[in-house]
Design an enzyme around this catalytic site. Structure first.
Site, PDB file in Angstrom:
ATOM      1  N   TYR A  11       3.511  19.978 -28.839  1.00  0.00           N
ATOM      2  CA  TYR A  11       2.423  18.964 -29.484  1.00  0.00           C
ATOM      3  C   TYR A  11       1.567  18.423 -28.392  1.00  0.00           C
ATOM      4  O   TYR A  11       0.393  18.656 -28.619  1.00  0.00           O
ATOM      5  CB  TYR A  11       3.299  17.555 -30.058  1.00  0.00           C
ATOM      6  N   TYR A 140      17.627  11.046 -22.111  1.00  0.00           N
ATOM      7  CA  TYR A 140      16.131  11.412 -22.227  1.00  0.00           C
ATOM      8  C   TYR A 140      15.387  10.642 -21.074  1.00  0.00           C
ATOM      9  O   TYR A 140      14.597  11.236 -20.242  1.00  0.00           O
ATOM     10  CB  TYR A 140      15.614  11.146 -23.614  1.00  0.00           C
ATOM     11  N   HIS A 188       9.594  10.992 -35.857  1.00  0.00           N
ATOM     12  CA  HIS A 188       8.630  10.243 -35.563  1.00  0.00           C
ATOM     13  C   HIS A 188       8.085   9.550 -36.925  1.00  0.00           C
ATOM     14  O   HIS A 188       7.752  10.051 -37.926  1.00  0.00           O
ATOM     15  CB  HIS A 188       7.435  10.531 -34.548  1.00  0.00           C
ATOM     16  N   GLY A 283      19.273   1.626 -30.003  1.00  0.00           N
ATOM     17  CA  GLY A 283      18.539   1.651 -28.713  1.00  0.00           C
ATOM     18  C   GLY A 283      16.970   1.549 -28.972  1.00  0.00           C
ATOM     19  O   GLY A 283      16.347   1.582 -28.095  1.00  0.00           O
TER      20      GLY A 283
END
Ligand code: UDP
Length: 328
Positions: A11, A140, A188, A283
């Site tokens: 992206y 991540y 997202h 999170g």
């Protein structure tokens, strides 16, 4: 002299390739196409493969005069990184180290690294400064931070200069409508809300409305993907001009709640977008807003897409015309 873009079919990578090509740069791309899309590469010289493939990397460095690297190639799903941390250490950290090794071997001394706001974890104050503490809450963010540190030591030892860009919420699509966001699975907020507008989902689930924010939903800092792409080029120019290594936040400096985003999508699309309040997502900090003053002052970066409605319009233009993403 060429710029090697790793993950150039992803992206943000594909939007950066588009900007580089616009500026007349010679671009070389490597992407495994595990997540990326061949169709999103608008030009340049493309190699399909993995950064850990030493033979392929030697070939790329031998066949091209690589002066600098912009490094995007990585997995980016926070939830998946908690379930499968080793996949993230392997793909995001080990492949980045392999890349750095090849840069060292072939004498390439400049790299712009795609880092993330996830390196901060729970923010100590808002807006978040580059000097704030970094305590990632998931593998991540942890692997991105680990590579930032590897870059620091590689600079000291080998003189490889770097710029790490810590992005907040990348969104929107190229103004041409040719390239945009296409993740599988999509997680997202903005593309998911647009899928509701397209009739592909019945409603959007808001992950919790009991946060300590004005309307109870999480607040994020949304930044257009082309503004991100431009920042990479400015960072690279700075390194080319002899600039020292540095770390920069990249956000708009403005926060929007989940409910505000859903409302903006209603305005842009004219669709009523049913919403359901769900559980909190593990999170998720309540508020994440960047201070981007440093990159504005030092690199003269200025976002072109300052209105969230404009950003959503570019995303809507892409999704409306590519309801199945690049498969269309
Ligand atoms: N979010 C939501 N519903 C969704 C997807 C996301 O309420 O279906 C929320 C999420 O909790 C976060 C914000 O939207 O507060 C942005 O999430 P996204 O996954 O787009 O980006 P992140 O902030 O995780 O980088």
């Amino acid at each position: 002299m060429a710029i090697l873009v790793t993950g150039g079919a992803g992206y943000i990578g594909s939007h950066t390739v588009a900007e580089l090509l616009d500026k007349g740069e010679e671009v070389v791309i490597i992407d495994s196409l595990i997540k990326g899309h061949r169709e999103s590469i608008l030009g340049g010289r493309f190699y399909e493969g993995d950064l850990r493939d030493g033979e392929l990397m030697d070939k790329i460095f031998k066949e091209n005069d690589i002066e600098s690297v912009i490094h995007f190639a990585a997995y980016s799903l926070v939830g998946e990184s908690v379930q499968e941390p080793l996949k993230y250490y392997n793909n995001n950290l080990m492949s980045s180290i392999s890349l750095l090794n090849k840069m060292k071997e072939h004498g390439t001394k400049k790299i712009v690294f795609s880092s993330t706001a996830a390196v901060y974890g729970e923010p100590e104050s808002i807006p978040i400064l580059e000097s704030d503490r970094t305590v990632p809450k998931n593998p991540y963010g942890e692997t991105k931070l680990a590579f930032e540190k590897a870059l620091k030591w590689a600079d000291e030892a080998y003189g490889i200069k770097y710029a790490s860009l810590r992005y907040f919420n990348a969104c929107g699509a190229h103004v041409s409508g040719k390239i945009g966001e296409d993740h599988m699975p999509e997680t997202h907020l903005i593309p998911l809300v647009l899928q509701v507008a397209l009739g592909q989902r019945e409603h959007i689930t808001i992950y919790g409305d009991d946060y300590a924010t004005d309307d109870g939903t999480c607040v994020r800092d949304y930044i257009h993907v082309t503004d991100l792409a431009d920042a990479h080029i400015l960072a690279l120019n700075k390194l080319n001009a002899g600039g020292h290594s540095n770390i920069y936040n990249l956000g708009s400096g403005e926060g929007f709640s989940v409910k505000e985003i859903v409302e903006k999508v209603r305005e842009v699309t004219g669709h009523k977008i049913p919403q359901v309040i769900g559980e909190r997502r593990a999170g998720d900090p309540a508020v994440l807003i960047a201070s981007s003053e440093k990159i504005k002052q030092e690199l003269n970066w200025q976002p072109k897409y300052e209105s969230i409605s404009k950003i959503i319009e570019t995303a809507w233009n892409w999704h409306k015309n590519h309801p199945k993403g690049y498969k269309l």
